[in-house]
Design a protein around this motif. Structure first.
Motif, PDB file in Angstrom:
ATOM      1  N   PRO A 231       0.817  -1.214   0.000  1.00  0.00           N
ATOM      2  CA  PRO A 231       0.000   0.000   0.000  1.00  0.00           C
ATOM      3  C   PRO A 231       0.861   1.279   0.000  1.00  0.00           C
ATOM      4  O   PRO A 231       0.512   2.250  -0.678  1.00  0.00           O
ATOM      5  CB  PRO A 231      -0.830  -0.129   1.280  1.00  0.00           C
ATOM      6  N   LEU A 232       1.983   1.265   0.716  1.00  0.00           N
ATOM      7  CA  LEU A 232       2.836   2.455   0.738  1.00  0.00           C
ATOM      8  C   LEU A 232       3.437   2.738  -0.642  1.00  0.00           C
ATOM      9  O   LEU A 232       3.482   3.886  -1.081  1.00  0.00           O
ATOM     10  CB  LEU A 232       3.952   2.321   1.778  1.00  0.00           C
ATOM     11  N   ILE A 233       3.888   1.711  -1.331  1.00  0.00           N
ATOM     12  CA  ILE A 233       4.424   1.915  -2.683  1.00  0.00           C
ATOM     13  C   ILE A 233       3.339   2.515  -3.572  1.00  0.00           C
ATOM     14  O   ILE A 233       3.589   3.474  -4.319  1.00  0.00           O
ATOM     15  CB  ILE A 233       4.970   0.592  -3.264  1.00  0.00           C
ATOM     16  N   LEU A 234       2.130   1.992  -3.484  1.00  0.00           N
ATOM     17  CA  LEU A 234       1.036   2.475  -4.333  1.00  0.00           C
ATOM     18  C   LEU A 234       0.642   3.917  -4.005  1.00  0.00           C
ATOM     19  O   LEU A 234       0.457   4.732  -4.913  1.00  0.00           O
ATOM     20  CB  LEU A 234      -0.178   1.555  -4.192  1.00  0.00           C
ATOM     21  N   THR A 235       0.503   4.229  -2.733  1.00  0.00           N
ATOM     22  CA  THR A 235       0.032   5.573  -2.370  1.00  0.00           C
ATOM     23  C   THR A 235       1.097   6.633  -2.652  1.00  0.00           C
ATOM     24  O   THR A 235       0.782   7.729  -3.091  1.00  0.00           O
ATOM     25  CB  THR A 235      -0.488   5.614  -0.922  1.00  0.00           C
ATOM     26  N   THR A 236       2.363   6.300  -2.442  1.00  0.00           N
ATOM     27  CA  THR A 236       3.420   7.289  -2.714  1.00  0.00           C
ATOM     28  C   THR A 236       3.585   7.496  -4.206  1.00  0.00           C
ATOM     29  O   THR A 236       3.869   8.613  -4.647  1.00  0.00           O
ATOM     30  CB  THR A 236       4.766   6.884  -2.082  1.00  0.00           C
ATOM     31  N   TYR A 237       3.394   6.453  -5.001  1.00  0.00           N
ATOM     32  CA  TYR A 237       3.507   6.566  -6.457  1.00  0.00           C
ATOM     33  C   TYR A 237       2.467   7.531  -7.015  1.00  0.00           C
ATOM     34  O   TYR A 237       2.673   8.153  -8.045  1.00  0.00           O
ATOM     35  CB  TYR A 237       3.350   5.183  -7.105  1.00  0.00           C
ATOM     36  N   GLU A 238       1.365   7.677  -6.286  1.00  0.00           N
ATOM     37  CA  GLU A 238       0.319   8.619  -6.698  1.00  0.00           C
ATOM     38  C   GLU A 238       0.465   9.968  -5.997  1.00  0.00           C
ATOM     39  O   GLU A 238      -0.353  10.864  -6.205  1.00  0.00           O
ATOM     40  CB  GLU A 238      -1.070   8.020  -6.425  1.00  0.00           C
ATOM     41  N   GLY A 239       1.479  10.106  -5.131  1.00  0.00           N
ATOM     42  CA  GLY A 239       1.764  11.393  -4.497  1.00  0.00           C
ATOM     43  C   GLY A 239       0.901  11.740  -3.307  1.00  0.00           C
ATOM     44  O   GLY A 239       0.811  12.903  -2.919  1.00  0.00           O
TER      45      GLY A 239
ATOM     46  N   ASN B  42      11.196   0.738   3.193  1.00  0.00           N
ATOM     47  CA  ASN B  42      12.192   0.170   2.282  1.00  0.00           C
ATOM     48  C   ASN B  42      11.704  -1.089   1.562  1.00  0.00           C
ATOM     49  O   ASN B  42      12.499  -1.772   0.908  1.00  0.00           O
ATOM     50  CB  ASN B  42      13.497  -0.125   3.028  1.00  0.00           C
ATOM     51  N   ALA B  43      10.413  -1.368   1.646  1.00  0.00           N
ATOM     52  CA  ALA B  43       9.872  -2.527   0.930  1.00  0.00           C
ATOM     53  C   ALA B  43      10.111  -2.328  -0.563  1.00  0.00           C
ATOM     54  O   ALA B  43      10.045  -1.218  -1.079  1.00  0.00           O
ATOM     55  CB  ALA B  43       8.381  -2.670   1.211  1.00  0.00           C
ATOM     56  N   GLN B  44      10.415  -3.432  -1.230  1.00  0.00           N
ATOM     57  CA  GLN B  44      10.646  -3.398  -2.673  1.00  0.00           C
ATOM     58  C   GLN B  44       9.668  -4.341  -3.356  1.00  0.00           C
ATOM     59  O   GLN B  44       9.371  -5.421  -2.841  1.00  0.00           O
ATOM     60  CB  GLN B  44      12.089  -3.818  -2.975  1.00  0.00           C
ATOM     61  N   ASP B  45       9.181  -3.917  -4.526  1.00  0.00           N
ATOM     62  CA  ASP B  45       8.292  -4.778  -5.289  1.00  0.00           C
ATOM     63  C   ASP B  45       9.094  -5.920  -5.895  1.00  0.00           C
ATOM     64  O   ASP B  45      10.303  -6.022  -5.673  1.00  0.00           O
ATOM     65  CB  ASP B  45       7.511  -3.979  -6.338  1.00  0.00           C
ATOM     66  N   PHE B  46       8.465  -6.766  -6.673  1.00  0.00           N
ATOM     67  CA  PHE B  46       9.152  -7.947  -7.197  1.00  0.00           C
ATOM     68  C   PHE B  46      10.236  -7.597  -8.226  1.00  0.00           C
ATOM     69  O   PHE B  46      11.067  -8.433  -8.545  1.00  0.00           O
ATOM     70  CB  PHE B  46       8.155  -8.951  -7.760  1.00  0.00           C
TER      71      PHE B  46
ATOM     72  N   SER C 249      11.499   0.434  -4.959  1.00  0.00           N
ATOM     73  CA  SER C 249      10.984   0.895  -3.674  1.00  0.00           C
ATOM     74  C   SER C 249      10.059   2.090  -3.879  1.00  0.00           C
ATOM     75  O   SER C 249       9.999   2.669  -4.970  1.00  0.00           O
ATOM     76  CB  SER C 249      12.154   1.313  -2.776  1.00  0.00           C
ATOM     77  N   ALA C 250       9.371   2.466  -2.823  1.00  0.00           N
ATOM     78  CA  ALA C 250       8.526   3.661  -2.869  1.00  0.00           C
ATOM     79  C   ALA C 250       9.362   4.889  -3.250  1.00  0.00           C
ATOM     80  O   ALA C 250       8.936   5.701  -4.065  1.00  0.00           O
ATOM     81  CB  ALA C 250       7.848   3.875  -1.514  1.00  0.00           C
ATOM     82  N   LEU C 251      10.570   4.997  -2.697  1.00  0.00           N
ATOM     83  CA  LEU C 251      11.419   6.157  -2.988  1.00  0.00           C
ATOM     84  C   LEU C 251      11.800   6.204  -4.463  1.00  0.00           C
ATOM     85  O   LEU C 251      11.835   7.277  -5.064  1.00  0.00           O
ATOM     86  CB  LEU C 251      12.660   6.138  -2.099  1.00  0.00           C
ATOM     87  N   MET C 252      12.046   5.062  -5.061  1.00  0.00           N
ATOM     88  CA  MET C 252      12.356   5.031  -6.497  1.00  0.00           C
ATOM     89  C   MET C 252      11.170   5.534  -7.314  1.00  0.00           C
ATOM     90  O   MET C 252      11.336   6.338  -8.240  1.00  0.00           O
ATOM     91  CB  MET C 252      12.739   3.620  -6.928  1.00  0.00           C
ATOM     92  N   GLY C 253       9.976   5.065  -6.969  1.00  0.00           N
ATOM     93  CA  GLY C 253       8.778   5.501  -7.679  1.00  0.00           C
ATOM     94  C   GLY C 253       8.540   6.989  -7.550  1.00  0.00           C
ATOM     95  O   GLY C 253       8.167   7.669  -8.512  1.00  0.00           O
ATOM     96  N   VAL C 254       8.769   7.513  -6.361  1.00  0.00           N
ATOM     97  CA  VAL C 254       8.597   8.938  -6.102  1.00  0.00           C
ATOM     98  C   VAL C 254       9.606   9.756  -6.913  1.00  0.00           C
ATOM     99  O   VAL C 254       9.271  10.812  -7.452  1.00  0.00           O
ATOM    100  CB  VAL C 254       8.741   9.204  -4.580  1.00  0.00           C
ATOM    101  N   CYS C 255      10.813   9.255  -7.024  1.00  0.00           N
ATOM    102  CA  CYS C 255      11.834   9.960  -7.816  1.00  0.00           C
ATOM    103  C   CYS C 255      11.526   9.895  -9.306  1.00  0.00           C
ATOM    104  O   CYS C 255      11.816  10.834 -10.040  1.00  0.00           O
ATOM    105  CB  CYS C 255      13.228   9.411  -7.515  1.00  0.00           C
TER     106      CYS C 255
END
Length: 164
Positions: free
Chosen positions: A44-52, A68-72, A76-82
């Motif tokens: 959920p954190l990766i998804l919500t941060t990817y949408e800002g 620091n969770a990473q998808d498959f 990571s969420a930080l990568m998506g945000v960047c």
């Protein structure tokens, strides 16, 4: 709330994408795991941060979401945000322990994403938060190499000035 045939996990992923803070809180209060993964490994954190969605991200982090969770694919969420360019969300993740040097399956880092996609404010934020500009991806390229390839003079300036 009564759940129908839709699994609570699916509702959680949908609420995270939408940044629906009230519904996310309701699902957390009902015992839904904040670190569950969908079929691609997204939390959920990766998804919500990817949408800002800053407020939804704060709630998830405060509820124990792994920053620091990473998808498959290793993202990571930080990568998506960047990739997307959300500086406020990046700062939030970094303040809560997100590592700027995690590498995905191709060796890419959040700094590399920011550099590659011209998110120069985020290049600066990553460097200010200790990102290692010498990390190499699977092709042997660093963020500095990517900035050169892109002709990104502003990122080059930040990268060359950074001691990291």
């Amino acid at each position: 709330m009564t759940f129908s045939s839709t699994r609570p996990e699916d509702l959680f992923f949908d609420a995270a994408r939408k940044g629906d803070v009230a519904y996310i809180k309701e699902l957390i209060d009902a015992g839904t795991d904040v670190n569950i993964r969908d079929g691609r490994g997204f939390t959920p954190l990766i998804l919500t941060t990817y949408e800002g969605h800053v407020e939804a991200a704060k709630l998830l982090i405060d509820s124990g979401a792994d920053v620091n969770a990473q998808d498959f694919g290793g993202n990571s969420a930080l990568m998506g945000v960047c990739f997307k360019g959300y500086a406020e969300v990046a700062r939030l993740l970094l303040q809560h322990g997100a590592s700027p040097d995690l590498q995905n399956g191709n060796g890419g880092t959040a700094l590399m994403f920011a550099t590659l996609f011209g998110r120069n404010e985020l290049v600066k934020v990553m460097l200010e938060n200790g990102a290692d500009k010498t990390v190499q991806d699977a092709r042997g390229l660093t963020a500095l190499d990517l900035a050169h390839q892109q002709g990104n003079e502003e990122a080059l300036k930040y990268l060359q000035a950074s001691p990291h």
